[in-house]
Scaffold this motif. Structure first.
Motif, mmCIF file in Angstrom:
data_model
loop_
_atom_site.group_PDB
_atom_site.id
_atom_site.type_symbol
_atom_site.label_atom_id
_atom_site.label_comp_id
_atom_site.label_asym_id
_atom_site.label_seq_id
_atom_site.Cartn_x
_atom_site.Cartn_y
_atom_site.Cartn_z
ATOM 1 N N ARG A 58 0.840 -1.202 0.000
ATOM 2 C CA ARG A 58 0.000 0.000 0.000
ATOM 3 C C ARG A 58 0.870 1.245 0.000
ATOM 4 O O ARG A 58 1.884 1.312 0.701
ATOM 5 N N LEU A 59 0.462 2.243 -0.791
ATOM 6 C CA LEU A 59 1.159 3.526 -0.839
ATOM 7 C C LEU A 59 0.539 4.486 0.159
ATOM 8 O O LEU A 59 -0.689 4.572 0.269
ATOM 9 N N ILE A 74 5.592 15.427 2.389
ATOM 10 C CA ILE A 74 7.052 15.342 2.305
ATOM 11 C C ILE A 74 7.551 14.110 1.558
ATOM 12 O O ILE A 74 8.658 14.129 1.037
ATOM 13 N N VAL A 75 6.752 13.036 1.500
ATOM 14 C CA VAL A 75 7.232 11.825 0.822
ATOM 15 C C VAL A 75 6.078 10.843 0.664
ATOM 16 O O VAL A 75 5.093 10.893 1.393
ATOM 17 N N GLN A 76 6.212 9.945 -0.312
ATOM 18 C CA GLN A 76 5.292 8.816 -0.448
ATOM 19 C C GLN A 76 6.094 7.542 -0.216
ATOM 20 O O GLN A 76 7.215 7.408 -0.712
ATOM 21 N N ILE A 77 5.518 6.618 0.560
ATOM 22 C CA ILE A 77 6.196 5.352 0.837
ATOM 23 C C ILE A 77 5.304 4.184 0.423
ATOM 24 O O ILE A 77 4.088 4.322 0.316
ATOM 25 N N ASN A 124 -3.680 7.215 2.844
ATOM 26 C CA ASN A 124 -3.627 5.997 2.029
ATOM 27 C C ASN A 124 -4.054 6.338 0.607
ATOM 28 O O ASN A 124 -5.055 6.995 0.389
ATOM 29 N N LYS A 125 -3.284 5.910 -0.360
ATOM 30 C CA LYS A 125 -3.530 6.287 -1.758
ATOM 31 C C LYS A 125 -4.527 5.367 -2.465
ATOM 32 O O LYS A 125 -4.992 5.695 -3.552
ATOM 33 N N THR A 126 -4.861 4.229 -1.869
ATOM 34 C CA THR A 126 -5.895 3.343 -2.405
ATOM 35 C C THR A 126 -6.790 2.917 -1.247
ATOM 36 O O THR A 126 -6.392 3.010 -0.073
ATOM 37 N N ALA A 127 -7.984 2.438 -1.570
ATOM 38 C CA ALA A 127 -8.872 1.917 -0.530
ATOM 39 C C ALA A 127 -8.195 0.726 0.154
ATOM 40 O O ALA A 127 -7.479 -0.042 -0.482
ATOM 41 N N LEU A 128 -8.418 0.591 1.450
ATOM 42 C CA LEU A 128 -7.780 -0.486 2.198
ATOM 43 C C LEU A 128 -8.685 -1.710 2.259
ATOM 44 O O LEU A 128 -9.872 -1.600 2.543
ATOM 45 N N SER A 129 -8.087 -2.869 2.022
ATOM 46 C CA SER A 129 -8.830 -4.124 2.102
ATOM 47 C C SER A 129 -8.487 -4.896 3.375
ATOM 48 O O SER A 129 -8.969 -6.004 3.581
#
Length: 141
Positions: A58-59, A74-77, A124-129
């Motif tokens: 997950r991003l 500041i950053v994406q991980i 969170n950049k996408t929906a969490l499952s």
């Protein structure tokens, strides 16, 4: 005995480890407040990400400031699937992934100073499952 102000400051800090659960089903691009600077300021030593998602990385965007405006991003991980959850995949450490966003104090510790009220968000950049847990390692003055 001579001590630096930095050494004195670190002897008077109190540690805490606030944690937040980001539940399964959380919509994409949801900002979650993880921690903020205490009334006399804090230092953030790390953010730890634990993922219960067994199949998908997950991003997350990390924001430090008083809101989630673009200049505070500041950053994406990328948090690997099962991070810190299965005894095989290590917990995901912000300081381990992007040490450059941390300052070095006089004792060589990696820190991000959080003035009173300064906030740390993850988005969170996408929906969490599956559930995600984020824990801050913080010391307060």
């Amino acid at each position: 005995m001579n001590t630096s102000s930095n050494q004195l400051s670190f002897t008077t800090l109190t540690a805490d480890y606030p944690a937040v659960r980001i539940p399964s089903g959380t919509a994409a691009n949801t900002a979650t407040l993880i921690t903020q600077g205490a009334s006399n300021a804090s230092v953030l030593l790390d953010l730890l990400f634990r993922s219960l998602d067994t199949s998908n990385a997950r991003l997350f965007d990390i924001y430090i400031g008083v809101n989630t405006t673009p200049e505070n991003n500041i950053v994406q991980i990328s948090v690997p699937a099962n991070s810190g959850n299965n005894g095989v995949t290590s917990i995901c450490s912000l300081a381990g992934l992007v040490p450059a966003i941390f300052d070095l104090d006089l004792a060589g510790n990696r820190v991000i100073t959080l003035e009173s009220g300064m906030q740390v968000y993850v988005v969170n950049k996408t929906a969490l499952s599956a559930d995600m847990y984020v824990r801050a390692k913080r010391r307060n003055f």
